[in-house]
Design an enzyme around this catalytic site. Structure first.
Site, PDB file in Angstrom:
ATOM      1  N   TYR A   9       0.849  -1.200   0.000  1.00 22.91           N
ATOM      2  CA  TYR A   9       0.000   0.000   0.000  1.00 22.91           C
ATOM      3  C   TYR A   9       0.891   1.259   0.000  1.00 22.91           C
ATOM      4  CZ  TYR A   9      -2.805   3.496   2.652  1.00 22.91           C
ATOM      5  OH  TYR A   9      -3.417   4.632   3.115  1.00 22.91           O
TER       6      TYR A   9
ATOM      7  N   ILE B 274      -7.200  -4.678   7.790  1.00 21.60           N
ATOM      8  CA  ILE B 274      -8.231  -3.684   7.473  1.00 21.60           C
ATOM      9  C   ILE B 274      -9.248  -4.193   6.440  1.00 21.60           C
ATOM     10  CG2 ILE B 274      -6.767  -2.528   5.739  1.00 21.60           C
ATOM     11  CD1 ILE B 274      -7.923   0.144   6.595  1.00 21.60           C
TER      12      ILE B 274
ATOM     13  N   ASP C  73      -1.900  -6.033   9.342  1.00 23.87           N
ATOM     14  CA  ASP C  73      -2.920  -5.023   9.054  1.00 23.87           C
ATOM     15  C   ASP C  73      -4.092  -5.757   8.397  1.00 23.87           C
ATOM     16  OD1 ASP C  73      -4.505  -3.087   7.802  1.00 23.87           O
ATOM     17  OD2 ASP C  73      -2.822  -1.747   7.427  1.00 23.87           O
TER      18      ASP C  73
ATOM     19  N   LYS D 277     -12.832   0.287   5.430  1.00 20.69           N
ATOM     20  CA  LYS D 277     -13.069  -0.544   4.245  1.00 20.69           C
ATOM     21  C   LYS D 277     -14.281  -1.454   4.421  1.00 20.69           C
ATOM     22  CE  LYS D 277      -9.158   1.236   3.009  1.00 20.69           C
ATOM     23  NZ  LYS D 277      -9.075   2.311   2.025  1.00 20.69           N
TER      24      LYS D 277
HETATM   25  C1  PLP Z   1      -3.538  -1.633   4.035  1.00 16.51           C
HETATM   26  C2  PLP Z   1      -4.079  -0.319   4.506  1.00 16.51           C
HETATM   27  N1  PLP Z   1      -3.778   0.094   5.757  1.00 16.51           N
HETATM   28  C3  PLP Z   1      -4.219   1.278   6.214  1.00 16.51           C
HETATM   29  C4  PLP Z   1      -5.005   2.107   5.446  1.00 16.51           C
HETATM   30  C5  PLP Z   1      -5.495   3.415   6.022  1.00 16.51           C
HETATM   31  O1  PLP Z   1      -6.833   3.280   6.422  1.00 16.51           O
HETATM   32  P1  PLP Z   1      -7.622   4.341   7.306  1.00 16.51           P
HETATM   33  O2  PLP Z   1      -8.538   5.061   6.374  1.00 16.51           O
HETATM   34  O3  PLP Z   1      -8.404   3.535   8.299  1.00 16.51           O
HETATM   35  O4  PLP Z   1      -6.651   5.236   7.951  1.00 16.51           O
HETATM   36  C6  PLP Z   1      -5.363   1.710   4.143  1.00 16.51           C
HETATM   37  C7  PLP Z   1      -6.174   2.585   3.299  1.00 16.51           C
HETATM   38  O5  PLP Z   1      -6.294   2.429   2.100  1.00 16.51           O
HETATM   39  C8  PLP Z   1      -4.888   0.466   3.676  1.00 16.51           C
HETATM   40  O6  PLP Z   1      -5.175   0.026   2.451  1.00 16.51           O
END
Ligand code: PLP
Length: 469
Positions: free
Chosen positions: A145, A232, A230, A272
Site C-alpha cells: 500500500y 483492514i 494489518d 473498508k
Molecule cells: C492496508 C491499509 N492500511 C491502512 C489504510 C489506512 O486506512 P484508514 O482510512 O483507516 O486510515 C489503508 C487505506 O487504504 C490500507 O489500504
C-alpha cells in the site's frame, strides 16, 4: 526555510508518488455522468461505496443513534464532554465482537487489549512509535500500500525494507525472500524490528495462506522481532479460500503463553469493511500490555470522536444488522469483482486471481513498450491523460516487476465501471492495431530491403566482367 523543521522540507511523505499524483489529476478533471462525461474516472481509490444503502436504512430505523439520544432522552451533554482516551466501553465491546464475527467467531478479542485510533493510518504509525526507534527497520512484502511510506516512515524516522515478492508464485512470501530482506537490512546496518503484512493484501486482493502465516510466525520467532498484521480488509473476503487471521494461527499453535504472543499486533479499521473512512475509526489490538498502555496514551493525538463511538456502538451491537451486512456486502463485492475481471478480459487483459479487497492487481505487461519502469510510467500517463482512468501503477506500490497496476472497482456505480472498461478496450484495440500496423510495415520494409538487396545483387552479379560499377 531555515526556521522550519526538517520534517517540513523532507520528502519521505511520498506525496509526489504517482499514487497521489493520479488523485490530483482526477481532482482537476473528475468524471461526472452528466456534468463532465469525458472526465477522469477515479479507479485509484480503495473506497467501498457498495453497501451505503444498508447503513442508511439502519440509520433511518434508529434515529436516536445519530441524534445524540438514548431511549428518547438527549445525551448531547454527556457526549460533548466525553474525552476519556480509553474509549467508550460499549463501543470497544461492539468493535471486538464485530472483529470476531468477521473471523467466523474462530477467535475472540479482549476489550482490554484494544486501543482506538483515528483510522488504521494512525494505528500503524502509533505501532511504529511503540516498537521501533528512528533508523530501525520494518520489512514489508512488495507490492505494498503506497500510504505506508507516509504512515510508517515520515514522522517516526523508521525505515521500510522490501521483501521482494514476484509474479512467479502469485506474489506470495517465501522463506528466501524474507531471509534476503533480513540480510539486506543488516548489510545496511539497520536493526530489524519486525515484519508488517496486510492480510488480505492491498494491492493484490488476496488472502494469505496458512503456510505463509506459519512461515511468518516461524520467522519472527527465530529472529526475535515483531509482526504487525494489518487486517483492514478482513471483512471484504468474498470467495474461497477464506480469511485466516494471524490470531487464529497463534491460537492453533498454542502460542498463548509464549514470547511470540506478545510480539504479534493487529491493525483494524472500519474504513473498508463498513466503508466509513471519513469517520476515522481504527484500532490496534495487541497482547503486550506495555504496548496497549503506551498506545492508549498516544491515542490522545488521534482519538475517535465520542459521537462517532456512540453511533457505531449502537450499529455494531445490532447483531441482526451486522450479520446481514457482512454477507450482503461480500456478495456485492464478489459481483463487482466479477464485472471488472470480465471487462478486463474483453480488453485482452488478465489479472492476479483474487478473492478479497476493493481492487484487482492487473497485468498490463503486454502493453508496455519495453520491460522497464519508464515504460510503465509512459503507459500510466496515457491511461490517465488519454484514456482518462486513474489507476495506480505497480511502481507506486514498490512492485519489482514493471507492468502491474492496481484497479479499484467499489468506489463507483456499475455504469461507470462499464464505461471505464469500454474506454480501456478502445485503448487496447487501438494500441494493438497500431502495433500490428507498425509490425506489418516493418516486416514489409525489411522484405523490401532484402528484395532490394537481392535485386541489387542480381544486377551486380549480372554485370559483365570488367564492367563499370
Ligand atoms: C492496508 C491499509 N492500511 C491502512 C489504510 C489506512 O486506512 P484508514 O482510512 O483507516 O486510515 C489503508 C487505506 O487504504 C490500507 O489500504
Amino acid at each position: 526555510m531555515g526556521i522550519l523543521s526538517r520534517k517540513v522540507t523532507c520528502n519521505s511523505h511520498g506525496q509526489d508518488s504517482s499514487y497521489f499524483l493520479g488523485w490530483q489529476e482526477y481532482e482537476k478533471n473528475p468524471y461526472d455522468e452528466v456534468k463532465n462525461p469525458k472526465g477522469i474516472i477515479q479507479m485509484g481509490l480503495a473506497e467501498n461505496q457498495l453497501s451505503f444503502d444498508l447503513l442508511e436504512s439502519w440509520l433511518a430505523k434508529n434515529p436516536d443513534a445519530a441524534g445524540f439520544k438514548k431511549d428518547g432522552q438527549s445525551i448531547f451533554r454527556e457526549l460533548a464532554l466525553f474525552q476519556d482516551y480509553h474509549g467508550l466501553p460499549s463501543f470497544k465491546k461492539a468493535l471486538v465482537e464485530f472483529m470476531s464475527e468477521i473471523r467466523g467467531n474462530k477467535v475472540t478479542f479482549d476489550t482490554n487489549k484494544i486501543v482506538l485510533t483515528a483510522g488504521a493510518t494512525s494505528a500503524n504509525e502509533t505501532l511504529m512509535f511503540c516498537l521501533a526507534e528512528p533508523g530501525d527497520a520494518f520489512l514489508l512484502p512488495t507490492p505494498y500500500y503506497p500510504g505506508f511510506d507516509r504512515d510508517l516512515k515520515w514522522r517516526t524516522g523508521v525505515e521500510i525494507v522490501p521483501i521482494r515478492c514476484t509474479s512467479t508464485n502469485g506474489f506470495q512470501i517465501t522463506e528466501t525472500a524474507l531471509e534476503d530482506a533480513y540480510q539486506q537490512t543488516q548489510k545496511r546496518n539497520l536493526k530489524v524490528k519486525g515484519v508488517l503484512v496486510t492480510n488480505p493484501s492491498n494491492p493484490l486482493g488476496t488472502t494469505m495462506s496458512r503456510d505463509e502465516l506459519n512461515l511468518l510466525i516461524d520467522f519472527i520467532s527465530e529472529k526475535n522481532i515483531h509482526l504487525i498484521s494489518d487486517e483492514i480488509y478482513s471483512g471484504t473476503v468474498f470467495s474461497s479460500p477464506g480469511f485466516i487471521s494471524i490470531m487464529e494461527i497463534l491460537k492453533d499453535r498454542n502460542c498463548e503463553n509464549t514470547e511470540v504472543w506478545d510480539r504479534v499486533h493487529i491493525v483494524y479499521s472500519l474504513s473498508k469493511d463498513l466503508g466509513l473512512p471519513g469517520f476515522r475509526v481504527g484500532a490496534i489490538y495487541s497482547n503486550d500490555d506495555m504496548v496497549v498502555a503506551a498506545a492508549t496514551k498516544m491515542s490522545s493525538f488521534g482519538l475517535v470522536s465520542s459521537q462517532t463511538q456512540y453511533l457505531l456502538s449502537a450499529l455494531l451491537s445490532d447483531k441482526k444488522f451486522t450479520k446481514n451486512y457482512i454477507s450482503e456486502n461480500q456478495k456485492r463485492l464478489k459481483r463487482r469483482h466479477k464485472k471488472l475481471v470480465s471487462g478486463l478480459e474483453k480488453a485482452g487483459i488478465s489479472c492476479l486471481k483474487s478473492n478479497a479487497g476493493l481492487f484487482c492487481w492487473v497485468d498490463m505487461r503486454h502493453l508496455l513498450s519495453s520491460n522497464t519502469f519508464e515504460a510503465e510510467m509512459g503507459l500510466w500517463k496515457k491511461i490517465v491523460y488519454d484514456v482518462k482512468l486513474n489507476i495506480s501503477p505497480g511502481s507506486s506500490c514498490h512492485c519489482t516487476e514493471p507492468g502491474w497496476f492496481r484497479v479499484c472497482f467499489a468506489n463507483m456505480s456499475e455504469d461507470t465501471l462499464k464505461l471505464s472498461m469500454q474506454r480501456l478496450k478502445a485503448f487496447v484495440d487501438s494500441t494493438t492495431s497500431a502495433r500490428n500496423q507498425s509490425n506489418h510495415q516493418s516486416v514489409k520494409s525489411s522484405r523490401r530491403r532484402s528484395l532490394n538487396k537481392w535485386v541489387f545483387r542480381l544486377s551486380f552479379d549480372d554485370r559483365e566482367p570488367g564492367g563499370e560499377r
